[in-house]
Scaffold this motif. Sequence first.
Motif, short mmCIF file in Angstrom:
data_model
loop_
_atom_site.label_atom_id
_atom_site.label_comp_id
_atom_site.label_asym_id
_atom_site.label_seq_id
_atom_site.Cartn_x
_atom_site.Cartn_y
_atom_site.Cartn_z
N LYS A 177 2.13 57.36 27.24
CA LYS A 177 1.69 58.25 28.22
C LYS A 177 0.24 58.83 28.03
O LYS A 177 -0.19 59.22 29.16
CB LYS A 177 2.61 59.52 28.26
N LEU A 178 -0.24 58.54 26.90
CA LEU A 178 -1.66 58.71 26.77
C LEU A 178 -2.56 57.74 27.32
O LEU A 178 -3.92 57.88 27.45
CB LEU A 178 -1.95 59.12 25.43
N ILE A 179 -2.04 56.68 28.02
CA ILE A 179 -2.76 55.52 28.51
C ILE A 179 -2.63 55.88 30.02
O ILE A 179 -1.67 55.98 30.63
CB ILE A 179 -2.31 54.15 27.94
N PRO A 180 -3.92 55.23 30.75
CA PRO A 180 -3.99 55.19 32.01
C PRO A 180 -2.74 54.31 32.62
O PRO A 180 -2.34 53.38 32.02
CB PRO A 180 -5.30 54.57 32.47
N PRO A 181 -2.02 54.90 33.93
CA PRO A 181 -0.64 54.10 34.40
C PRO A 181 -1.12 52.78 34.61
O PRO A 181 0.05 51.92 34.34
CB PRO A 181 -0.62 55.13 35.64
N ALA A 182 -2.15 52.40 35.24
CA ALA A 182 -2.19 50.91 35.43
C ALA A 182 -2.34 50.01 34.28
O ALA A 182 -1.94 48.61 34.27
CB ALA A 182 -3.59 50.79 36.10
N ARG A 184 -0.48 50.68 31.37
CA ARG A 184 0.65 50.98 30.40
C ARG A 184 1.81 49.69 30.42
O ARG A 184 2.20 49.54 29.15
CB ARG A 184 1.61 52.19 30.92
N SER A 185 1.86 49.00 31.11
CA SER A 185 2.75 47.94 31.02
C SER A 185 2.10 46.81 30.02
O SER A 185 2.86 46.20 29.20
CB SER A 185 2.70 46.99 32.36
N LEU A 186 0.71 46.62 30.26
CA LEU A 186 -0.02 45.74 29.19
C LEU A 186 0.08 46.22 27.80
O LEU A 186 0.40 45.68 26.82
CB LEU A 186 -1.43 45.65 29.97
N ALA A 187 0.04 47.66 27.71
CA ALA A 187 -0.07 48.47 26.44
C ALA A 187 1.52 47.99 25.79
O ALA A 187 1.63 47.68 24.40
CB ALA A 187 0.00 49.98 26.29
N LEU A 188 2.45 48.09 26.52
CA LEU A 188 3.79 47.93 26.02
C LEU A 188 3.95 46.44 25.65
O LEU A 188 4.70 46.37 24.67
CB LEU A 188 4.83 48.41 27.05
N GLU A 189 3.49 45.58 26.50
CA GLU A 189 3.49 44.21 26.03
C GLU A 189 2.99 43.87 24.71
O GLU A 189 3.47 43.09 23.85
CB GLU A 189 2.92 43.35 27.04
N ALA A 190 1.68 44.48 24.75
CA ALA A 190 0.74 44.23 23.36
C ALA A 190 1.73 44.72 22.14
O ALA A 190 1.76 44.15 21.09
CB ALA A 190 -0.31 44.88 23.41
N VAL A 191 2.21 45.87 22.47
CA VAL A 191 2.87 46.78 21.20
C VAL A 191 4.15 45.88 20.77
O VAL A 191 4.51 45.38 19.58
CB VAL A 191 3.39 47.97 21.58
N SER A 192 4.96 45.14 21.76
CA SER A 192 6.09 44.43 21.42
C SER A 192 5.60 42.96 20.74
O SER A 192 6.15 42.58 19.69
CB SER A 192 6.73 43.92 22.83
N GLU A 193 4.53 42.55 21.19
CA GLU A 193 4.14 41.12 20.75
C GLU A 193 3.46 41.50 19.16
O GLU A 193 3.97 40.54 18.22
CB GLU A 193 3.03 40.47 21.20
#
Length: 350
Positions: A177-182, A184-193
């Motif tokens: 939630k601290l990341i801009p909405p656009a 967030r999906s990229l951040a989640l993908e990077a965290v998962s990898e």
Amino acid sequence: MARKADESGDRQFVRRVLIVLGLGALFILAWQLRTLLLMFFGAIVVATVFRAFGDRLEKAIGCRNGIAVALSITTILGLAVGLIALFGSHVAEQVEILRRTLPVAWHAFEARMGDLGLGDQIKHIAQSIRAPGGSSLSAFAGTVLSIGSGIADVIVVIVAGVFLATQPRFYLTGAVKLIPPAKRSLALEAVSESENALRLWLRGQLIAMVVVGLLTGLGLWALGMPSAFVLGLMAGVLEFIPFIGPILSTIPAILLALAVGPDQALWVLLLYFAVQQFEGYILTPLVQQYAVDLPGVILLFALIAFGILFGTLGVILAAPLTVVAYVLVKRLYVIEVLHTPTPIPGETKG
């Protein structure tokens, strides 16, 4: 109009200055809390271990994920407590023997080097390691030699790891939630990898630690070395630290062997060399499915850099930190910013 333009320019300038000052203050705060931040990353590593084992249990017994993670935490901590209860007194006894015999072994080593005309050089090296200042490499050596302290910090890391393992989605959602909405999906993908790569690296490293510890301990016992169990345990634990760990585990064994005689020291040195050759040429290919391909030069300099900047905790966590940072740089910069296709470590391995 000109006045309004000037006022708008002034506000823009003040805003930029405040942003720069805020970023500077944030950097200073992060630097002051660097040990705490490293402990938080250590808790993430512990939580990754709990959840990786929990996922295995979930597939094996077909229970819910929450129950599997709880069983994982209980099993791992229970196993650790059980091992301490069974072998704690034996380990403490051998550690005490090691504590008493190492100074004697060091003096014997100095005497032997003195007979060869190298006494002054050995004393100079020892003083450079003990010195609080000195070059960056001597400071790094002093750092890695102090590994073993900080039991309270370890307990905090384990407790925090339990919290992170039981509610990972809660903490991850709050961070995203601290990341801009656009983005967030990229951040989640990077965290998962990053998590997948970290799991693979930890799995392969755990296998290497167990095998190296067992082979070293059994070999030292066969050679009649004192404190063989503790020295084997030390070799297994320090295997977690690439490059430096195996060297550090060899030093006390060689010193103890030198107190017995040069022939014993030679046999011990050959044992450690043989174990490392087995680990490098036989064990590593066998666990290649769990490996995370990291350039050796990057890992080496990251180890030295984290040791100089963050001390003992930085040395211990340098390898997993490098794994995560390597994946994030590839995913968020090389692929997203530079638009250059590149393989992500661990992306094709389960």
